[in-house]
Design an enzyme around this catalytic site. Structure first.
Site, mmCIF file in Angstrom:
data_model
loop_
_atom_site.group_PDB
_atom_site.id
_atom_site.type_symbol
_atom_site.label_atom_id
_atom_site.label_comp_id
_atom_site.label_asym_id
_atom_site.label_seq_id
_atom_site.Cartn_x
_atom_site.Cartn_y
_atom_site.Cartn_z
ATOM 1 N N SER A 168 0.817 -1.178 0.029
ATOM 2 C CA SER A 168 0.097 -0.112 -0.004
ATOM 3 C C SER A 168 0.895 1.363 0.030
ATOM 4 O O SER A 168 1.767 1.377 -0.792
ATOM 5 C CB SER A 168 -0.976 -0.023 1.374
ATOM 6 O OG SER A 168 -2.061 1.079 1.231
ATOM 7 N N HIS A 194 -2.285 -0.979 -3.506
ATOM 8 C CA HIS A 194 -3.197 -0.214 -3.255
ATOM 9 C C HIS A 194 -3.143 1.128 -3.987
ATOM 10 O O HIS A 194 -2.228 1.864 -3.904
ATOM 11 C CB HIS A 194 -3.456 0.272 -1.957
ATOM 12 C CG HIS A 194 -4.046 -0.923 -1.032
ATOM 13 N ND1 HIS A 194 -3.833 -1.079 0.143
ATOM 14 C CD2 HIS A 194 -4.697 -2.087 -1.302
ATOM 15 C CE1 HIS A 194 -4.107 -2.273 0.765
ATOM 16 N NE2 HIS A 194 -4.769 -2.802 -0.328
ATOM 17 N N ASP A 289 -4.263 -4.825 5.993
ATOM 18 C CA ASP A 289 -4.560 -5.638 4.718
ATOM 19 C C ASP A 289 -3.546 -6.854 4.211
ATOM 20 O O ASP A 289 -2.407 -6.142 4.348
ATOM 21 C CB ASP A 289 -5.039 -4.831 3.671
ATOM 22 C CG ASP A 289 -5.610 -5.682 2.600
ATOM 23 O OD1 ASP A 289 -6.370 -6.439 2.853
ATOM 24 O OD2 ASP A 289 -5.653 -5.067 1.257
#
Length: 348
Positions: A168, A194, A289
């Site tokens: 991310s 992401h 995540d």
């Protein structure tokens, strides 16, 4: 001895955004604003006079085509450029014309928060300015290695059939660091990064330009093959599917998981269900995540790697996986690349 600051030329026609970018740069003690240009002609004059270490460039200028100006900087001046734009469709072309990186402009309607934008831009500027002095891979050398390594990949099958990676905030650079060190003989690699909608395609193009592996944005039904990297399309979950003909990806829209789509947990969990021999890697990012999905991969015999705290821009995702007790090794990006090579060579 105090390090010399990185001198940044900001090219942006909006006065408001000029002030904002200036504030972002001056908030980092390693950066300083060498100048601010509002037109293409001003940018050319300042680049010639000031000789900045790096340029941030908005491609929408009143007096010149942004791509023409970009080419002037990258080909004639050899100055690294980071494109700052609200239009993802121009970023892929910018990368192909020589831009080192890109970032989406921050606004009230975008997913990227101001503090995240500032951190990410500061990191990109420092990495690209420093990398301009010590870049090891030349385009002509890279192309030759791609051809020879891909032919080698066809001649041998690796027991390790899959590498799944998730990242991310800050992970775009970590992923590039890892992939740029890998030969094209690696097993197929799938990545969830992401990013805002529209930006995964130009990001994949940037990776492809700087790696020995063939990198592209994933399409539904793409096969996972040695020497190939598939990056999940923003706004769509990517999963791995095992069939008698091999491993494939599915790319489908869906509800957010852990506040993200695509989700690293969704990718990792699907990889675990294949029962194939593989490796899971979790890199810099906010939140957790990927931790649950990595647990499932570990349970199915995957070797698992997390990015070390010292090398992370944001330690959230690797930390969550580490605290879950499912990470075999915590390494910096260069060490991750070497570990991946080692693990795959060992089982040839």
């Amino acid at each position: 001895m105090q390090k010399m600051k990185i001198r940044v030329l900001i090219v942006e026609d909006s006065r408001f955004y000029q002030r904002y970018l200036c504030k972002v740069m001056e908030a980092d003690p390693l950066l300083e604003v060498a100048g601010i240009a509002g037109t293409g002609q001003e940018a050319r004059d300042m680049a010639e006079k000031l000789e900045p270490d790096i340029i941030t460039l908005d491609l929408s200028l009143p007096d010149v085509t942004g791509f023409e100006l970009l080419t002037d900087f990258t080909l004639k001046k050899k100055t690294p450029v980071i494109v700052v734009s609200s239009r993802p469709q121009v970023c892929e072309t910018a990368i192909r014309l020589g831009a080192r990186d890109f970032i989406e402009k921050v606004s009230d309607t975008k997913e990227l928060k101001p503090e995240q934008f500032a951190l990410l831009l500061q990191m990109k500027v420092k990495m690209q300015a420093n990398g301009a002095r010590k870049r090891r891979i030349l385009p002509e050398r890279l192309e030759k290695k791609k051809v020879s390594s891909l032919s080698e990949a066809r001649s041998e099958a690796l027991p390790c059939r899959l590498i799944a990676m998730g990242a991310s905030l800050g992970g775009t650079e970590s992923t590039l660091e890892v992939l740029s060190e890998l030969p094209a003989t690696m097993p197929g690699i799938v990545i969830v990064q992401h990013m805002p909608r529209g930006f995964t395609k130009p990001y994949a193009a940037r990776l492809d330009k700087n790696c020995h592996l063939k990198v592209s944005e994933a399409k539904d039904g793409d096969q996972i093959l040695p020497g190939r990297v598939l990056v999940a399309e923003s706004g769509k979950h990517m999963t791995v599917l095992e069939t008698p003909k091999g491993l494939f990806v599915r790319s489908r829209e869906g509800e957010k998981v852990n506040n993200f789509c695509p989700s690293v947990d969704v990718l990792f969990s699907s990889a675990a269900k294949t029962k194939t021999h593989g490796i899971g890697v979790i890199l810099s990012g906010i939140g957790q995540d990927g931790a649950e999905g990595m647990k499932k991969m570990k349970q199915e015999g995957f070797y698992t790697i997390g990015q070390s705290q010292e090398s992370c821009a944001v330690y959230g995702m690797p930390r969550a996986a580490y605290l879950s007790g499912v990470v075999d090794a915590m390494l910096d990006p260069a060490e991750i690349a070497q570990k991946l090579i080692e693990k795959c060579q060992r089982h040839r």
